[in-house]
Design a protein around this motif. Structure first.
Motif, PDB file in Angstrom:
ATOM      1  N   ASN A  18      -8.017  -0.931 -13.632  1.00 11.09           N
ATOM      2  CA  ASN A  18      -6.756  -1.254 -14.294  1.00 11.09           C
ATOM      3  C   ASN A  18      -5.760  -0.112 -14.123  1.00 11.09           C
ATOM      4  O   ASN A  18      -4.580  -0.340 -13.849  1.00 11.09           O
ATOM      5  CB  ASN A  18      -6.995  -1.558 -15.770  1.00 11.09           C
ATOM      6  N   LEU A  19      -6.217   1.124 -14.262  1.00 11.69           N
ATOM      7  CA  LEU A  19      -5.339   2.280 -14.054  1.00 11.69           C
ATOM      8  C   LEU A  19      -4.809   2.316 -12.628  1.00 11.69           C
ATOM      9  O   LEU A  19      -3.657   2.677 -12.397  1.00 11.69           O
ATOM     10  CB  LEU A  19      -6.073   3.584 -14.377  1.00 11.69           C
ATOM     11  N   GLN A  20      -5.633   1.947 -11.656  1.00 12.77           N
ATOM     12  CA  GLN A  20      -5.185   1.916 -10.261  1.00 12.77           C
ATOM     13  C   GLN A  20      -4.065   0.892 -10.101  1.00 12.77           C
ATOM     14  O   GLN A  20      -3.076   1.152  -9.413  1.00 12.77           O
ATOM     15  CB  GLN A  20      -6.350   1.597  -9.324  1.00 12.77           C
ATOM     16  N   ARG A  21      -4.197  -0.263 -10.746  1.00 12.77           N
ATOM     17  CA  ARG A  21      -3.142  -1.290 -10.680  1.00 12.77           C
ATOM     18  C   ARG A  21      -1.851  -0.768 -11.320  1.00 12.77           C
ATOM     19  O   ARG A  21      -0.764  -0.956 -10.773  1.00 12.77           O
ATOM     20  CB  ARG A  21      -3.594  -2.581 -11.366  1.00 12.77           C
ATOM     21  N   ILE A  22      -1.978  -0.138 -12.484  1.00 15.87           N
ATOM     22  CA  ILE A  22      -0.805   0.426 -13.156  1.00 15.87           C
ATOM     23  C   ILE A  22      -0.170   1.487 -12.266  1.00 15.87           C
ATOM     24  O   ILE A  22       1.046   1.507 -12.064  1.00 15.87           O
ATOM     25  CB  ILE A  22      -1.197   1.019 -14.528  1.00 15.87           C
ATOM     26  N   TYR A  23      -0.996   2.384 -11.732  1.00 13.63           N
ATOM     27  CA  TYR A  23      -0.535   3.471 -10.865  1.00 13.63           C
ATOM     28  C   TYR A  23       0.238   2.895  -9.673  1.00 13.63           C
ATOM     29  O   TYR A  23       1.346   3.333  -9.366  1.00 13.63           O
ATOM     30  CB  TYR A  23      -1.743   4.280 -10.400  1.00 13.63           C
ATOM     31  N   ALA A  24      -0.341   1.901  -9.021  1.00 15.55           N
ATOM     32  CA  ALA A  24       0.302   1.293  -7.849  1.00 15.55           C
ATOM     33  C   ALA A  24       1.633   0.638  -8.216  1.00 15.55           C
ATOM     34  O   ALA A  24       2.535   0.556  -7.384  1.00 15.55           O
ATOM     35  CB  ALA A  24      -0.631   0.274  -7.206  1.00 15.55           C
ATOM     36  N   GLY A  25       1.768   0.222  -9.469  1.00 12.56           N
ATOM     37  CA  GLY A  25       2.999  -0.416  -9.900  1.00 12.56           C
ATOM     38  C   GLY A  25       4.121   0.554 -10.239  1.00 12.56           C
ATOM     39  O   GLY A  25       5.278   0.156 -10.269  1.00 12.56           O
ATOM     40  N   VAL A  26       3.796   1.816 -10.497  1.00 15.17           N
ATOM     41  CA  VAL A  26       4.840   2.776 -10.880  1.00 15.17           C
ATOM     42  C   VAL A  26       5.143   3.804  -9.793  1.00 15.17           C
ATOM     43  O   VAL A  26       6.200   4.423  -9.815  1.00 15.17           O
ATOM     44  CB  VAL A  26       4.513   3.510 -12.210  1.00 15.17           C
ATOM     45  N   LEU A  31       3.831   6.129  -1.223  1.00 14.86           N
ATOM     46  CA  LEU A  31       2.969   7.136  -1.858  1.00 14.86           C
ATOM     47  C   LEU A  31       1.725   6.481  -2.452  1.00 14.86           C
ATOM     48  O   LEU A  31       0.631   7.045  -2.385  1.00 14.86           O
ATOM     49  CB  LEU A  31       3.737   7.894  -2.937  1.00 14.86           C
ATOM     50  N   ALA A  32       1.886   5.293  -3.015  1.00 17.66           N
ATOM     51  CA  ALA A  32       0.738   4.571  -3.575  1.00 17.66           C
ATOM     52  C   ALA A  32      -0.266   4.232  -2.477  1.00 17.66           C
ATOM     53  O   ALA A  32      -1.475   4.299  -2.698  1.00 17.66           O
ATOM     54  CB  ALA A  32       1.189   3.311  -4.290  1.00 17.66           C
ATOM     55  N   ALA A  33       0.242   3.903  -1.289  1.00 14.77           N
ATOM     56  CA  ALA A  33      -0.643   3.561  -0.182  1.00 14.77           C
ATOM     57  C   ALA A  33      -1.411   4.771   0.336  1.00 14.77           C
ATOM     58  O   ALA A  33      -2.464   4.626   0.953  1.00 14.77           O
ATOM     59  CB  ALA A  33       0.157   2.935   0.962  1.00 14.77           C
ATOM     60  N   ALA A  34      -0.905   5.965   0.065  1.00 12.69           N
ATOM     61  CA  ALA A  34      -1.516   7.198   0.577  1.00 12.69           C
ATOM     62  C   ALA A  34      -2.211   7.994  -0.529  1.00 12.69           C
ATOM     63  O   ALA A  34      -2.491   9.184  -0.361  1.00 12.69           O
ATOM     64  CB  ALA A  34      -0.459   8.057   1.253  1.00 12.69           C
ATOM     65  N   SER A  35      -2.505   7.336  -1.651  1.00 12.55           N
ATOM     66  CA  SER A  35      -3.162   8.024  -2.754  1.00 12.55           C
ATOM     67  C   SER A  35      -3.907   7.011  -3.606  1.00 12.55           C
ATOM     68  O   SER A  35      -3.692   5.807  -3.478  1.00 12.55           O
ATOM     69  CB  SER A  35      -2.129   8.773  -3.602  1.00 12.55           C
ATOM     70  N   GLN A  36      -4.776   7.528  -4.484  1.00 13.00           N
ATOM     71  CA  GLN A  36      -5.503   6.622  -5.371  1.00 13.00           C
ATOM     72  C   GLN A  36      -5.986   7.353  -6.609  1.00 13.00           C
ATOM     73  O   GLN A  36      -6.156   8.569  -6.601  1.00 13.00           O
ATOM     74  CB  GLN A  36      -6.682   5.969  -4.666  1.00 13.00           C
ATOM     75  N   HIS A  46      -6.626  11.890 -12.782  1.00 19.35           N
ATOM     76  CA  HIS A  46      -6.844  12.623 -11.543  1.00 19.35           C
ATOM     77  C   HIS A  46      -6.605  11.675 -10.374  1.00 19.35           C
ATOM     78  O   HIS A  46      -7.190  10.593 -10.313  1.00 19.35           O
ATOM     79  CB  HIS A  46      -8.267  13.192 -11.503  1.00 19.35           C
ATOM     80  N   VAL A  47      -5.715  12.099  -9.486  1.00 15.83           N
ATOM     81  CA  VAL A  47      -5.307  11.296  -8.336  1.00 15.83           C
ATOM     82  C   VAL A  47      -5.610  12.086  -7.074  1.00 15.83           C
ATOM     83  O   VAL A  47      -5.396  13.301  -7.027  1.00 15.83           O
ATOM     84  CB  VAL A  47      -3.785  10.993  -8.426  1.00 15.83           C
ATOM     85  N   THR A  48      -6.111  11.402  -6.054  1.00 11.80           N
ATOM     86  CA  THR A  48      -6.309  12.046  -4.756  1.00 11.80           C
ATOM     87  C   THR A  48      -5.259  11.526  -3.785  1.00 11.80           C
ATOM     88  O   THR A  48      -4.942  10.343  -3.767  1.00 11.80           O
ATOM     89  CB  THR A  48      -7.718  11.784  -4.182  1.00 11.80           C
ATOM     90  N   ALA A  49      -4.724  12.456  -2.991  1.00 15.49           N
ATOM     91  CA  ALA A  49      -3.707  12.130  -1.985  1.00 15.49           C
ATOM     92  C   ALA A  49      -4.289  12.362  -0.603  1.00 15.49           C
ATOM     93  O   ALA A  49      -5.129  13.248  -0.419  1.00 15.49           O
ATOM     94  CB  ALA A  49      -2.472  13.000  -2.198  1.00 15.49           C
ATOM     95  N   MET A  50      -3.824  11.588   0.380  1.00 12.66           N
ATOM     96  CA  MET A  50      -4.348  11.698   1.747  1.00 12.66           C
ATOM     97  C   MET A  50      -4.009  13.021   2.418  1.00 12.66           C
ATOM     98  O   MET A  50      -4.755  13.472   3.271  1.00 12.66           O
ATOM     99  CB  MET A  50      -3.819  10.561   2.606  1.00 12.66           C
ATOM    100  N   ASN A  51      -2.869  13.611   2.034  1.00 10.03           N
ATOM    101  CA  ASN A  51      -2.470  14.858   2.693  1.00 10.03           C
ATOM    102  C   ASN A  51      -1.592  15.686   1.761  1.00 10.03           C
ATOM    103  O   ASN A  51      -1.194  15.232   0.687  1.00 10.03           O
ATOM    104  CB  ASN A  51      -1.761  14.574   4.027  1.00 10.03           C
ATOM    105  N   GLY A  52      -1.289  16.883   2.194  1.00  8.22           N
ATOM    106  CA  GLY A  52      -0.525  17.811   1.379  1.00  8.22           C
ATOM    107  C   GLY A  52       0.889  17.349   1.084  1.00  8.22           C
ATOM    108  O   GLY A  52       1.418  17.615  -0.001  1.00  8.22           O
ATOM    109  N   ALA A  53       1.521  16.672   2.032  1.00  2.00           N
ATOM    110  CA  ALA A  53       2.894  16.203   1.821  1.00  2.00           C
ATOM    111  C   ALA A  53       2.947  15.161   0.711  1.00  2.00           C
ATOM    112  O   ALA A  53       3.825  15.204  -0.160  1.00  2.00           O
ATOM    113  CB  ALA A  53       3.481  15.649   3.114  1.00  2.00           C
ATOM    114  N   VAL A  54       2.014  14.230   0.732  1.00  3.01           N
ATOM    115  CA  VAL A  54       1.944  13.205  -0.314  1.00  3.01           C
ATOM    116  C   VAL A  54       1.634  13.871  -1.657  1.00  3.01           C
ATOM    117  O   VAL A  54       2.263  13.562  -2.672  1.00  3.01           O
ATOM    118  CB  VAL A  54       0.889  12.131   0.040  1.00  3.01           C
ATOM    119  N   ALA A  55       0.692  14.797  -1.654  1.00  5.63           N
ATOM    120  CA  ALA A  55       0.328  15.494  -2.889  1.00  5.63           C
ATOM    121  C   ALA A  55       1.523  16.239  -3.463  1.00  5.63           C
ATOM    122  O   ALA A  55       1.771  16.189  -4.675  1.00  5.63           O
ATOM    123  CB  ALA A  55      -0.831  16.455  -2.636  1.00  5.63           C
TER     124      ALA A  55
END
Length: 86
Positions: A18-26, A31-36, A46-55
């Protein structure tokens, strides 16, 4: 055989989904596609990003994103962003 903790694990997993759905909505779509969402501990999402730029971009936006997510899930007070694999 499943013990009482299996129900707790199922609830935790459902909450994270549910948090992932909320996160993807905001979060902006690129950025949502490159993190979770990775976890929620002590009010910190706690969110992980694919790379430093996204982070870096997510860290800039973290206070605003945390406030938006908090409106939908009051357990979230902060966001911590890490690069995936670190």
């Amino acid at each position: 055989r499943q013990g009482p903790e299996s129900g707790s694990l199922a609830r935790q997993a459902a909450h994270l989904m549910n948090l992932q759905r909320i996160y993807a909505g905001v979060v902006p779509a690129p950025l949502a596609a490159a993190s979770q969402v990775a976890s929620l501990r002590d009010g910190i999402l706690h969110v992980t990003a694919m790379n430093g730029a996204v982070a870096a971009k997510l860290r800039q936006m973290a206070p605003t994103l945390a406030a938006r997510i908090h409106e939908r899930d009051q357990q979230v007070n902060q966001i911590h962003v890490a690069v995936q694999g670190n």
